[in-house]
Structure formats: structure tokens, C-alpha cells
Design an enzyme around this catalytic site. Sequence first.
Site, PDB file in Angstrom:
ATOM      1  N   SER A 185     -18.421 -22.451  15.727  1.00 16.71           N
ATOM      2  CA  SER A 185     -18.598 -21.563  16.882  1.00 16.71           C
ATOM      3  C   SER A 185     -19.905 -21.858  17.607  1.00 16.71           C
ATOM      4  CB  SER A 185     -18.607 -20.104  16.424  1.00 16.71           C
ATOM      5  OG  SER A 185     -19.069 -19.290  17.483  1.00 16.71           O
ATOM      6  N   LYS A 209      -8.282 -11.721  16.579  1.00 19.85           N
ATOM      7  CA  LYS A 209      -8.407 -10.880  17.782  1.00 19.85           C
ATOM      8  C   LYS A 209      -7.379  -9.746  17.832  1.00 19.85           C
ATOM      9  CE  LYS A 209     -10.622 -14.380  20.667  1.00 19.85           C
ATOM     10  NZ  LYS A 209     -10.707 -15.002  22.001  1.00 19.85           N
ATOM     11  N   ASP A 252     -12.950 -11.804  27.316  1.00 17.68           N
ATOM     12  CA  ASP A 252     -12.360 -13.058  27.818  1.00 17.68           C
ATOM     13  C   ASP A 252     -11.881 -12.874  29.264  1.00 17.68           C
ATOM     14  OD1 ASP A 252     -12.763 -14.474  25.446  1.00 17.68           O
ATOM     15  OD2 ASP A 252     -10.870 -13.767  24.599  1.00 17.68           O
ATOM     16  N   GLY A 268      -3.179 -16.664  23.798  1.00 17.62           N
ATOM     17  CA  GLY A 268      -4.249 -15.679  23.968  1.00 17.62           C
ATOM     18  C   GLY A 268      -5.045 -15.866  25.253  1.00 17.62           C
ATOM     19  N   ASN A 316       5.071 -21.872  30.944  1.00 18.60           N
ATOM     20  CA  ASN A 316       4.805 -22.249  29.559  1.00 18.60           C
ATOM     21  C   ASN A 316       5.911 -23.147  29.015  1.00 18.60           C
ATOM     22  OD1 ASN A 316       3.095 -21.987  27.234  1.00 18.60           O
ATOM     23  ND2 ASN A 316       4.721 -20.795  26.260  1.00 18.60           N
ATOM     24  N   ARG A 317       5.511 -24.031  28.059  1.00 15.62           N
ATOM     25  CA  ARG A 317       6.482 -24.911  27.400  1.00 15.62           C
ATOM     26  C   ARG A 317       7.636 -24.092  26.833  1.00 15.62           C
ATOM     27  NH1 ARG A 317       4.224 -28.293  22.415  1.00 15.62           N
ATOM     28  NH2 ARG A 317       3.901 -26.168  21.676  1.00 15.62           N
ATOM     29  N   LYS A 349       8.220 -17.163  26.029  1.00 13.57           N
ATOM     30  CA  LYS A 349       6.885 -16.557  25.868  1.00 13.57           C
ATOM     31  C   LYS A 349       6.284 -16.213  27.232  1.00 13.57           C
ATOM     32  CE  LYS A 349       3.786 -18.179  22.872  1.00 13.57           C
ATOM     33  NZ  LYS A 349       3.099 -19.271  22.133  1.00 13.57           N
ATOM     34  N   ALA A 394      -9.552 -24.066  30.615  1.00 12.86           N
ATOM     35  CA  ALA A 394     -10.166 -23.316  29.517  1.00 12.86           C
ATOM     36  C   ALA A 394     -10.580 -24.253  28.374  1.00 12.86           C
ATOM     37  CB  ALA A 394      -9.210 -22.247  29.002  1.00 12.86           C
ATOM     38  N   GLY A 413     -14.352 -25.678  31.193  1.00  7.04           N
ATOM     39  CA  GLY A 413     -14.121 -24.674  30.160  1.00  7.04           C
ATOM     40  C   GLY A 413     -15.370 -24.004  29.629  1.00  7.04           C
TER      41      GLY A 413
HETATM   42  P1  ATR Z   1      -4.921 -19.747  22.704  1.00  5.21           P
HETATM   43  O1  ATR Z   1      -5.032 -18.510  21.879  1.00  5.21           O
HETATM   44  O2  ATR Z   1      -6.146 -20.594  22.701  1.00  5.21           O
HETATM   45  O3  ATR Z   1      -4.412 -19.479  24.085  1.00  5.21           O
HETATM   46  P2  ATR Z   1      -2.378 -20.407  21.520  1.00  5.21           P
HETATM   47  O4  ATR Z   1      -2.104 -18.965  21.452  1.00  5.21           O
HETATM   48  O5  ATR Z   1      -2.159 -21.234  20.302  1.00  5.21           O
HETATM   49  O6  ATR Z   1      -3.867 -20.695  21.958  1.00  5.21           O
HETATM   50  O7  ATR Z   1      -1.546 -21.006  22.739  1.00  5.21           O
HETATM   51  C1  ATR Z   1      -1.467 -22.356  22.947  1.00  5.21           C
HETATM   52  C2  ATR Z   1      -0.735 -22.603  24.261  1.00  5.21           C
HETATM   53  O8  ATR Z   1      -0.706 -24.026  24.495  1.00  5.21           O
HETATM   54  C3  ATR Z   1       0.709 -22.156  24.258  1.00  5.21           C
HETATM   55  O9  ATR Z   1       1.048 -21.699  25.539  1.00  5.21           O
HETATM   56  C4  ATR Z   1       1.460 -23.443  23.907  1.00  5.21           C
HETATM   57  O10 ATR Z   1       2.791 -23.508  24.374  1.00  5.21           O
HETATM   58  P3  ATR Z   1       4.005 -22.892  23.456  1.00  5.21           P
HETATM   59  O11 ATR Z   1       3.970 -21.424  23.668  1.00  5.21           O
HETATM   60  O12 ATR Z   1       5.225 -23.527  23.994  1.00  5.21           O
HETATM   61  O13 ATR Z   1       3.715 -23.297  22.033  1.00  5.21           O
HETATM   62  C5  ATR Z   1       0.628 -24.437  24.680  1.00  5.21           C
HETATM   63  N1  ATR Z   1       0.779 -25.813  24.185  1.00  5.21           N
HETATM   64  C6  ATR Z   1       0.317 -26.318  23.024  1.00  5.21           C
HETATM   65  N2  ATR Z   1       0.643 -27.632  22.921  1.00  5.21           N
HETATM   66  C7  ATR Z   1       1.341 -27.949  24.053  1.00  5.21           C
HETATM   67  C8  ATR Z   1       1.930 -29.140  24.569  1.00  5.21           C
HETATM   68  N3  ATR Z   1       1.889 -30.287  23.875  1.00  5.21           N
HETATM   69  N4  ATR Z   1       2.537 -29.097  25.773  1.00  5.21           N
HETATM   70  C9  ATR Z   1       2.582 -27.942  26.483  1.00  5.21           C
HETATM   71  N5  ATR Z   1       2.029 -26.789  26.058  1.00  5.21           N
HETATM   72  C10 ATR Z   1       1.418 -26.781  24.864  1.00  5.21           C
END
Ligand code: ATR
Length: 266
Positions: free
Chosen positions: A14, A65, A100, A127, A147-148, A152, A209, A232
Amino acid sequence: MELYGIIGDPVEHSLSPPMHEAAYRELGLDASYVRFHVEEGDVEEAVEGAKALGVDGFNVTVPHKQAVASLPRLELDDTAEAISAVNTVDLGEMKAYNTDAAGVSRSLERHDVDVAGATAVVVGAGGAARAMAYELSRLDAEVHVANRTEEKADRLADEFDVSGHGLGALDDLVPEADLLLNATTVGMEEDRSPVDADLLHPELTVFDAVYTPLETRLLRDAEAAGADTIDGAWMLVYQGVEAFEIWTDLEAPVEDMDDALRRRLR
Ligand code: ATR
């Protein structure tokens, strides 16, 4: 002496301690900021223990969190309540916050970005995306979350009155957007971007970020396209600035905190 800290797992890397300690030094405060490694399942005990030991306040990082947000003894402010996640606790008052969101808006304000009425595209639905979508929506932007995993994005959209999409929608959304924010982990320790470079344009402000590295592929592509960029470190600095101000009621020395953070990131 005042004592602050951060709980998380992992927490060893951290960057909050050097950032807050730079502020204490600059303002001559008799305070320390330490890392507390707390495992899942030990969160409630850790918070009670910290309170009993006289710790003044602490930040919360992954994966705690949400767990801290559901502790019965803490009173959540509106933002933490809405996002269902806490990153800052004032143990004196037993109040909990999510800074945040302010990290997002204060970063944008610092870069003179007008949010009200802007069209914003948030990529991701974790998050960081929740904090971004909540804050941008609160400030009257038109917010799209892509989002992928589309479900979600849809769930987040329902909660914050924004619109949810899959990543395919970026082709249509980004060319029309004023603001593009990356809340995915894509680009972290890797030279990849979550958004096709061809979609970026000069009217866009791109906010990433991801802060490892500071200059991500997305931000390099954005610069090449003539867009404004916000790296970020800003979100990290301003969530810390906001926490410092909640705890101390003093104006945070932003530049000193920013310098301390960037020195370690470089
Ligand atoms: P944080 O709390 O930092 O936001 P997280 O909750 O783990 O981290 O979220 C990660 C984000 O990155 C998610 O939106 C994830 O997409 P999914 O919901 O489909 O898993 C996205 N992410 C991670 N790897 C990815 C990739 N290779 N391509 C596109 N999106 C990705």
C-alpha cells in the site's frame, strides 16, 4: 500522538503510508500511519481491537471494503451507503465513508473537467467502477457503464440509474463521449488497453484508475489521439486527501501527498 492505518490483505505494498506521512510532516502533525494485515473473517475483531487500542482512524482496501460497510457499529455516510463499500473509518466518531467517489470528482475538478451534462463512459463494473458511476451520476453526467460481463454492468446500472452495456457497445459510445474512464484491471503491469485506440478522439478526457504503470497503454493512445489524460495516481491521491481531511479537519497538503506518491510510483 495520533495513529492511523490501513487494513487489507495484501496490504504490504500500500502506498497510503508514505502519502499520509508526507502530509503529517508538511503540517508538523504528531501522527503515524501504519499497515495492518487483516485476513478475511478477522475484520470485525480488528476494528474493535483498533478502537480499543485508541487508533484514530483507518483506510480499508481489498478485500474488506464491503465487509466493513456491513459492520453494525459503524454509521455509514450517504456515499458509503450507496456504494455499499467503505474505504475510510473515523474510530473516534465510529463513522464510515467512501472517499473513492470524491477521489474521482476531485481529480476531475483538478483537471477542470465539467461533469454536469457530460456524457461519460465507465469501462468495468467492479469496486472502482461503482465509485465512478455513483459519483458521475450524482454530478449529473449521463453515465454509460460497459463491462466484459454484461450482467454486472446491468446490475450496476439498475442501482445507480445509469445505462449498462457489454464491451461491444464501446464502438458506438466512445466516439460520442466527453469522458472515458477505465475501471478495469486491463493495463495493470501489462501493455494492453481496454479500449480500441481508433475510438479515441481529441474531444475526449481519458481517466485511468490503473496506476502501475502511471503511463498506461490507454493513456498513451489517448495522448496520441489528442485527448486530455488523467492518470491513476490522481484518484489515489484525492481519496487519501479526502480521508486526511475527514480525520483531521485540516486542509490536506495535496502537492506533498502527490509528490510522495509519485516518487514511489516512478
Ligand atoms: P476493482 O475493485 O479494482 O474495480 P474488480 O472488482 O476485480 O476490481 O473489477 C475488475 C474489473 O475489470 C471488472 O469489471 C472486470 O470485468 P468482469 O466483470 O467481466 O470480470 C474487468 N476486467 C478484468 N480483466 C479484464 C479483461 N481482460 N478484459 C476486460 N475486462 C476485464
